[in-house]
Enzyme design. Structure first.
Site, short mmCIF file in Angstrom:
data_model
loop_
_atom_site.label_atom_id
_atom_site.label_comp_id
_atom_site.label_asym_id
_atom_site.label_seq_id
_atom_site.Cartn_x
_atom_site.Cartn_y
_atom_site.Cartn_z
N GLY A 489 -7.67 2.95 -15.26
CA GLY A 489 -7.29 4.37 -15.29
C GLY A 489 -5.79 4.52 -15.34
O GLY A 489 -5.04 3.53 -15.31
N GLY A 491 -2.71 6.63 -13.52
CA GLY A 491 -2.25 7.55 -12.47
C GLY A 491 -0.92 8.14 -12.91
O GLY A 491 -0.39 7.77 -13.96
N GLU A 492 -0.40 9.03 -12.08
CA GLU A 492 0.87 9.68 -12.46
C GLU A 492 2.01 8.66 -12.51
O GLU A 492 2.91 8.76 -13.33
CB GLU A 492 1.23 10.76 -11.43
CG GLU A 492 2.35 11.64 -11.92
CD GLU A 492 3.21 12.19 -10.80
OE1 GLU A 492 4.15 12.91 -11.13
OE2 GLU A 492 2.96 11.92 -9.62
N PHE A 493 1.93 7.65 -11.63
CA PHE A 493 3.07 6.76 -11.51
C PHE A 493 2.90 5.45 -12.27
O PHE A 493 3.80 4.63 -12.27
CB PHE A 493 3.29 6.43 -10.02
CG PHE A 493 3.65 7.64 -9.22
CD1 PHE A 493 2.71 8.29 -8.45
CD2 PHE A 493 4.93 8.13 -9.23
CE1 PHE A 493 3.03 9.40 -7.71
CE2 PHE A 493 5.28 9.24 -8.49
CZ PHE A 493 4.32 9.88 -7.73
N GLY A 494 1.74 5.24 -12.86
CA GLY A 494 1.54 3.99 -13.57
C GLY A 494 0.06 3.72 -13.70
O GLY A 494 -0.78 4.57 -13.39
N GLU A 495 -0.24 2.49 -14.15
CA GLU A 495 -1.65 2.18 -14.40
C GLU A 495 -2.42 1.95 -13.10
O GLU A 495 -1.85 1.55 -12.09
CB GLU A 495 -1.73 0.91 -15.23
CG GLU A 495 -1.39 1.15 -16.68
CD GLU A 495 -1.00 -0.12 -17.40
OE1 GLU A 495 -0.72 -1.13 -16.74
OE2 GLU A 495 -0.97 -0.05 -18.64
N LYS A 514 -3.10 0.36 -7.67
CA LYS A 514 -2.26 1.36 -8.36
C LYS A 514 -0.88 0.77 -8.47
O LYS A 514 -0.34 0.28 -7.47
CB LYS A 514 -2.18 2.64 -7.55
CG LYS A 514 -3.41 3.48 -7.63
CD LYS A 514 -3.11 4.83 -7.01
CE LYS A 514 -4.33 5.71 -7.06
NZ LYS A 514 -4.07 7.04 -6.56
N ASP A 607 -6.33 19.66 -2.69
CA ASP A 607 -6.72 19.41 -4.08
C ASP A 607 -8.10 18.77 -4.11
O ASP A 607 -8.34 17.80 -4.81
CB ASP A 607 -5.67 18.50 -4.75
CG ASP A 607 -5.77 18.54 -6.27
OD1 ASP A 607 -6.50 19.40 -6.80
OD2 ASP A 607 -5.11 17.72 -6.93
P1 AMP Z 1 -5.52 8.49 -9.41
O1 AMP Z 1 -4.11 8.20 -9.76
O2 AMP Z 1 -5.83 8.26 -7.97
O3 AMP Z 1 -5.97 9.84 -9.88
O4 AMP Z 1 -6.42 7.42 -10.21
C1 AMP Z 1 -6.60 7.49 -11.61
C2 AMP Z 1 -7.98 6.97 -11.97
O5 AMP Z 1 -8.11 5.60 -11.60
C3 AMP Z 1 -9.11 7.71 -11.24
O6 AMP Z 1 -9.51 8.87 -11.90
C4 AMP Z 1 -10.21 6.65 -11.25
O7 AMP Z 1 -10.91 6.65 -12.47
C5 AMP Z 1 -9.43 5.34 -11.14
N1 AMP Z 1 -9.37 4.90 -9.74
C6 AMP Z 1 -8.43 5.22 -8.83
N2 AMP Z 1 -8.69 4.63 -7.66
C7 AMP Z 1 -9.82 3.90 -7.82
C8 AMP Z 1 -10.60 3.07 -6.96
N3 AMP Z 1 -10.28 2.89 -5.69
N4 AMP Z 1 -11.70 2.50 -7.47
C9 AMP Z 1 -12.05 2.71 -8.76
N5 AMP Z 1 -11.36 3.48 -9.61
C10 AMP Z 1 -10.25 4.08 -9.15
#
Ligand code: AMP
Length: 810
Positions: A489, A491-495, A514, A607
């Site tokens: 996935g 995230g805002e700050f990176g993969e 993250k 949120d």
């Molecule tokens: P976030 O930055 O927390 O929104 O994470 C971005 C994406 O990464 C999420 O929408 C999930 O699809 C995936 N993700 C984040 N944390 C987890 C985790 N603990 N286990 C599985 N997928 C995750």
């Protein structure tokens, strides 16, 4: 026109006379005249001012610089290392006795990182031609600097006349052999700037036409106005403009707990200085300005020790000088000196407390802060007190034996009386409980609450140094314990990646990782790790579990438990209609339990939405996405409101949208929306309605209609969560109890919201909101995911949009 020749093709005339050996003093090699004295001095000069951002600093490059010399026998690199075995990238050329010199030295490609004006600082030594007897005819005392712009690494092979000249560089100070003998170094520093640049990067080139030069360092940088807080507004890092006289206007954003008085702006000058502040922010009521922040009560300064025993210390203190509101309670943090990772927190409504269960003859550190309706103030400074040794305590006990003997006799007589009072439910005025019932206590160890009595979330903002908060609440993991497997996935700050964590002595775990992308700012790092500082305080099966953080090496990472099915909204959309009602209620129960835990901790999520819930392979749902102010910044659903904040409108309670009243009760509203998302398998709340229409409709009393096939009890709970009066909404513990009851009694879920009432609610929702945009009733019903009701509409005579528009709520 001549290009860069193939290696070895000299630019100098092959017939140039060789230097008559012995006739001139041979130019010395770098180890002697550059390194001996320079390296130590140079390394101390490495730090650049904070408004300069280096794009290249040859002194800090550990490996090969990758620069190229044409011809090969012109500029040469001196392969020297300094006292720490770090390479010193010095280039020299000294063909003063040969005719027709044209020696080029090309740097590798340098990205300008978005800057349109860059600066080049050269440090070099240059040999005085007068010190070279007889060499004056060909000897030069200058060299030329050029640049060539390109978007990528192509362009190294372009012709030399395509390079644009920056300047001829002359030495302010040249040196002679005599200087060398005296060890007087004449290091020249010259700075030139180039701009505006229009491509992603550039090459630099240095042309020597017959001088004796040692180019000791090349630093390329741009200038920025570094992030600053002025008048309670934060101004971000800003790259200066392309023009040397340009002022860039930059908007500031108000610091936490402050509001805009007049929109704050400042101007970033070409020199990287902030100029001309306009507008400002003001602290909200209940906060006062202190060091560029809005803080609640001022710190407690006057803490006095009371009774000190071998296992306990009593303290008293005075209210802060400026409480800025009514003090609701005090929080006392204490720990044994040098054992800060294991501390206890006690809450007290009084200005006294007793810490018990302490070790004898040990020093304990205390800090106290007050809480008002506006939140916590800063902690007081540290106060240290020592418990008394066992021997002292025993001797004072000994000395009291006669007194005790008398007391025992009197005590026996009094006991019956006291018992009588106690049994009759009355309290003796002197028999104050050891721990004030108003005091609440909890213990932490390495960021984990040890005794879950009453627990409170600690806002990492209350730490002066956010890095301290991370290390208090999150375990540092060595990067070598983590194996990254794949990207899952963004995230805002990176993969976000999946991988495995193997800690010494523990079994290997699947984890989510993250990462913080390279080139982050200090603020991004702080915000990124802020999530870990929050997550690390929670320990609950329905809250995503933090394994730890990697901060001592790069990339910076946050490691959490792995949730196989990813985020709940995507998962439900992918599995539309696949689960039993009980399974759905099970998911909702988990989310409610996680939220109950958070609200008990005093943490307001702000949120809560299905996209911020993660689900594992056992369909266990866990609340995730914690953050400081940034939570709402990185949510693509969050939209700016007229009051300036960014809010995910469709999930947010009206009072939070209208006046940013975020509480656990506003989280309950969002929970109702999550219930709706879950039962409708990831449908978008309010479909295609605009945010403005949603705000208006909710204000006017409209609510989302029941999802298809929704148990009436669940829809009723949703409606309860969406009560306008936030005090009338159920609390999370009530929601958990209610869902537990439904799960225990599945037949209660059999009654579904009846289709006709669903249709009439939908009509109420959509009849007045946007139905005009559709040509037929069927098209409109399809758009609001109600296509299956087309027949009912037709049967009841609503066959045109005009007829639909006439429908009233009744
Ligand atoms: P976030 O930055 O927390 O929104 O994470 C971005 C994406 O990464 C999420 O929408 C999930 O699809 C995936 N993700 C984040 N944390 C987890 C985790 N603990 N286990 C599985 N997928 C995750």
């Amino acid at each position: 026109m001549r290009g860069w020749g193939p290696p070895g093709r000299s630019a100098a005339s092959p017939s140039a006379p060789a230097s008559p050996a012995g006739r001139y003093p041979a130019p010395r090699r770098a180890p002697l005249w550059t390194c001996l004295l320079l390296c130590a001095a140079l390394r101390t000069l490495l730090a650049s001012p904070s408004n300069e951002v280096n794009l290249l600093d040859s002194r800090t490059v550990m490996g090969d610089l990758g620069w190229i010399a044409f011809p090969k026998n012109g500029w040469e690199e001196i392969g020297e290392v300094d006292e720490n075995y770090a390479p010193i990238h010095t280039y020299q050329v000294c063909k003063v006795m040969e005719q027709n010199q044209n020696n080029w030295l090309l740097t590798s490609w340098i990205s300008n990182e978005g800057a349109s004006r860059i600066f080049i600082e050269l440090k070099f030594t240059l040999r005085d031609c007068n010190s070279l007897p007889g060499g004056l005819g060909t000897c030069k005392e200058t060299f030329n600097m050029y640049y060539f712009e390109s978007d990528d690494e192509h362009g190294r092979n372009i012709k030399e006349n395509q390079y644009i000249k920056i300047d001829t560089i002359a030495a302010d100070e040249s040196f002679t052999e005599l200087d060398l003998g005296d060890r007087v170094m004449k290091l020249n520093t010259e700075v030139r700037d180039v701009g505006p640049l229009s491509k992603a990067g550039f090459y630099l080139a240095f042309q020597d036409l017959g001088a004796c030069i040692a180019l000791v360092s090349v630093r390329v940088y741009y200038k920025r106005c570094p992030s600053v807080v002025r008048h309670l507004a934060v101004f971000p890092d800003t790259i200066t403009g392309a023009d040397s006289s340009q002022l860039l206007e930059v908007a500031g954003s108000c610091v936490n707990h402050s509001v805009t008085e007049e929109p704050p702006r400042m101007h970033c000058s070409a020199e990287g200085e902030w100029l001309v502040p306009i507008g400002k922010c003001m602290c909200k009521a209940g906060y006062e300005e202190k060091n560029g922040t809005c803080q609640a009560p001022s710190p407690i300064t006057n803490v006095k020790k009371g009774k000190i025993a071998k296992n306990s210390i009593s303290l008293s203190w005075q209210e802060p000088d400026r409480p800025n509101g009514i003090i609701l309670e005090y929080e006392i943090k204490y720990f044994e000196k040098d054992q800060e990772t294991s501390y206890t927190i006690i809450k007290s409504k009084e200005t006294t407390m007793t810490a018990e269960g302490l070790k004898p003859a040990s020093v304990y550190v205390f800090q106290i802060r007050a809480r008002t309706a506006a939140g916590y103030g800063v902690f007081s400074r540290r106060f240290e007190f020592e418990t008394i040794p066992v021997s002292v305590a025993a001797s004072s006990d000994q000395s009291q034996i006669p007194i005790i003997a008398v007391s025992v006799t009197v005590g026996v007589i009094l006991l019956a009386v006291v018992m009588g009072f106690l049994l009759s439910g009355r309290r003796c005025g002197y028999s104050k409980a050891k721990q004030d019932p108003e005091e609440e206590k909890m213990h932490f160890h390495n960021g984990h609450i040890k005794l879950p009595g009453v627990r409170t979330y600690i806002d990492p903002h209350t730490y002066e140094d956010p890095n301290q908060a991370v290390h208090e609440f999150a375990k540092e993991i060595e990067a070598s314990c983590i194996t990254i497997e794949r990207v899952i996935g963004a995230g805002e700050f990176g993969e976000v990646c999946s991988g495995r964590l193997k800690l010494p002595g523990k079994r290997e775990l699947p984890v989510a990782i993250k990462t913080l992308k390279v080139g982050y700012t200090e603020k991004q790092r702080r915000d990124f790790l802020g999530e870990a500082s929050i997550m690390g305080q929670f320990d609950h099966p329905n809250i995503i579990h933090l394994e730890g953080v990697v901060t001592k090496s790069k990339p910076v990472m946050i490691v959490t438990e792995y949730m196989e099915n990813g985020s709940l909204d995507t998962f439900l959309k992918k599995n539309d209609g696949q689960f039993t009602v009980i399974q759905l209620v099970g998911m909702l129960r988990g989310i409610a339990a996680g939220m109950k835990y958070l609200s008990d901790m005093g943490y307001v999520h702000r949120d809560l939405a299905a996209r911020n819930i993660l689900i594992n392979s056992n369909l266990v749902c866990k609340v995730s996405d914690f953050g400081l102010s940034r939570v709402l910044e990185d949510d693509p659903e969050a939209a700016y409101t007229t009051r300036g904040g960014k809010i995910p409108i469709r999930w947010t309670a009206p009072e939070a949208i209208a006046f940013r009243k975020f509480t656990s009760a506003s989280d309950v509203w969002s929970y109702g929306i999550v219930m709706w998302e879950v039962v409708s398998y990831g449908e978008r709340p309010y479909w295609e309605m605009t945010n403005q229409d949603v705000i208006k409709a909710v204000e006017e009393g409209y609510r989302l209609p029941s999802p298809m096939d929704c148990p009436a009890a669940l829809y009723q709970l949703m409606l309860d969560c969406w009560q306008k009066d936030r005090n009338s909404r159920p609390k999370f513990d009530e929601i958990v109890n209610m869902l537990d009851k439904l799960i225990r009694n599945p037949s209660s879920l059999k009654t579904l919201v009846n289709a006709s009432s669903r249709v009439s609610t939908l009509l109420a929702e959509h009849g007045s909101l946007g139905s005009g945009a559709y040509r037929s009733v069927g098209e409109w019903l399809e758009a609001i995911k109600m296509g299956r009701y087309t027949e009912i509409f037709m049967e009841n005579g609503y066959s045109s949009m005009d007829a639909v528009a006439q429908v009233t709520l009744e």
